[in-house]
Design a protein around this motif. Structure first.
Motif, PDB file in Angstrom:
ATOM      1  N   HIS A  22       0.837  -1.194   0.000  1.00  0.00           N
ATOM      2  CA  HIS A  22       0.000   0.000   0.000  1.00  0.00           C
ATOM      3  C   HIS A  22       0.875   1.249   0.000  1.00  0.00           C
ATOM      4  N   GLY A  23       0.625   2.127  -0.956  1.00  0.00           N
ATOM      5  CA  GLY A  23       1.378   3.372  -1.063  1.00  0.00           C
ATOM      6  C   GLY A  23       2.557   3.304  -2.011  1.00  0.00           C
ATOM      7  N   ASP A  24       2.969   2.081  -2.385  1.00  0.00           N
ATOM      8  CA  ASP A  24       4.036   1.969  -3.388  1.00  0.00           C
ATOM      9  C   ASP A  24       3.536   2.483  -4.726  1.00  0.00           C
ATOM     10  N   GLU A  25       4.467   2.960  -5.542  1.00  0.00           N
ATOM     11  CA  GLU A  25       4.102   3.503  -6.850  1.00  0.00           C
ATOM     12  C   GLU A  25       4.761   2.728  -7.970  1.00  0.00           C
ATOM     13  N   ILE A  26       4.036   2.638  -9.084  1.00  0.00           N
ATOM     14  CA  ILE A  26       4.558   2.035 -10.296  1.00  0.00           C
ATOM     15  C   ILE A  26       4.337   3.039 -11.424  1.00  0.00           C
ATOM     16  N   ALA A  27       5.318   3.185 -12.288  1.00  0.00           N
ATOM     17  CA  ALA A  27       5.220   4.120 -13.403  1.00  0.00           C
ATOM     18  C   ALA A  27       5.053   3.343 -14.699  1.00  0.00           C
ATOM     19  N   ALA A  71      -3.199   8.791  -9.416  1.00  0.00           N
ATOM     20  CA  ALA A  71      -2.697   8.600 -10.777  1.00  0.00           C
ATOM     21  C   ALA A  71      -2.233   9.959 -11.292  1.00  0.00           C
ATOM     22  N   ILE A  72      -0.971  10.012 -11.701  1.00  0.00           N
ATOM     23  CA  ILE A  72      -0.355  11.293 -12.035  1.00  0.00           C
ATOM     24  C   ILE A  72       0.345  11.192 -13.380  1.00  0.00           C
ATOM     25  N   CYS A  73       0.027  12.121 -14.282  1.00  0.00           N
ATOM     26  CA  CYS A  73       0.715  12.154 -15.576  1.00  0.00           C
ATOM     27  C   CYS A  73       1.722  13.305 -15.592  1.00  0.00           C
ATOM     28  N   MET A  74       2.505  13.366 -16.662  1.00  0.00           N
ATOM     29  CA  MET A  74       3.485  14.431 -16.839  1.00  0.00           C
ATOM     30  C   MET A  74       2.818  15.609 -17.555  1.00  0.00           C
ATOM     31  N   GLN A  75       3.014  16.817 -17.027  1.00  0.00           N
ATOM     32  CA  GLN A  75       2.452  18.008 -17.663  1.00  0.00           C
ATOM     33  C   GLN A  75       3.150  18.291 -18.986  1.00  0.00           C
ATOM     34  N   VAL A  76       2.405  18.876 -19.906  1.00  0.00           N
ATOM     35  CA  VAL A  76       2.959  19.299 -21.188  1.00  0.00           C
ATOM     36  C   VAL A  76       3.914  20.463 -20.925  1.00  0.00           C
ATOM     37  N   VAL A  77       5.122  20.341 -21.430  1.00  0.00           N
ATOM     38  CA  VAL A  77       6.133  21.381 -21.243  1.00  0.00           C
ATOM     39  C   VAL A  77       5.652  22.678 -21.902  1.00  0.00           C
ATOM     40  N   ILE A 134       1.988   7.661 -13.342  1.00  0.00           N
ATOM     41  CA  ILE A 134       2.408   7.035 -12.084  1.00  0.00           C
ATOM     42  C   ILE A 134       1.147   6.612 -11.342  1.00  0.00           C
ATOM     43  N   LEU A 135       1.150   5.390 -10.823  1.00  0.00           N
ATOM     44  CA  LEU A 135       0.012   4.862 -10.072  1.00  0.00           C
ATOM     45  C   LEU A 135       0.436   4.554  -8.645  1.00  0.00           C
ATOM     46  N   LYS A 136      -0.382   4.963  -7.668  1.00  0.00           N
ATOM     47  CA  LYS A 136      -0.129   4.663  -6.258  1.00  0.00           C
ATOM     48  C   LYS A 136      -1.058   3.523  -5.852  1.00  0.00           C
ATOM     49  N   LYS A 137      -0.462   2.430  -5.381  1.00  0.00           N
ATOM     50  CA  LYS A 137      -1.232   1.238  -5.028  1.00  0.00           C
ATOM     51  C   LYS A 137      -2.048   1.455  -3.762  1.00  0.00           C
TER      52      LYS A 137
END
Length: 144
Positions: A22-27, A71-77, A134-137
């Motif tokens: 719980h709380g680990d992240e996978i990209a 769930a977090i994505c990368m913002q457009v530069v 990125i996903l947080k379990k």
């Protein structure tokens, strides 16, 4: 073969998903992402899209409902508020698997730094730009 497990999830990735706590992240990252130099263990899914990988992973892995950003994505530069089509697909997949959860975003270099602390990286063959998430379990509740 096993029942009800997407064939995209091979033994190495299944092991990682099961071992994560719980709380680990996978990209999940696209083909352009510098995954090899990031640090965490890498599972390669060449020839598959990031959206296919996200959909398969979320059939098994719950997202963390104790935090605001699961769930977090990368913002457009240069345009942090812009949403690329792949991001819209990520959002739809997340909503289908995890009711009420949405995709948030993080500045490019902050995203890179966060991936360096992930449990693992899934490098896909995704060719669309910004196909990274990125996903947080989360946890499996006793009543589930």
């Amino acid at each position: 073969m096993l029942k009800n497990i997407p064939p995209l999830l091979g033994p190495d990735l299944l092991h990682i998903l099961r071992a994560m706590g719980h709380g680990d992240e996978i990209a999940i990252v696209d083909a352009n992402y510098p995954a090899e130099s990031a640090g965490p263990e890498i599972v390669r899914l060449d020839g598959h899209t990031a959206t296919d990988a996200l959909d398969a992973i979320l059939t098994l892995m719950p997202l963390d409902d104790f935090v605001d950003e699961q769930a977090i994505c990368m913002q457009v530069v240069g345009n942090a508020g812009k949403r690329e089509p792949v991001m819209e697909e990520f959002d739809m997949i997340i909503a289908r698997h995890e009711e009420g959860m949405k995709l948030s975003s993080l500045e490019r270099f902050a995203f890179y730094d966060r991936v360096k602390t992930a449990y693992a990286i899934v490098q896909t063959g995704e060719r669309r730009l910004y196909g990274n998430v990125i996903l947080k379990k989360g946890i499996i509740r006793p009543d589930a």
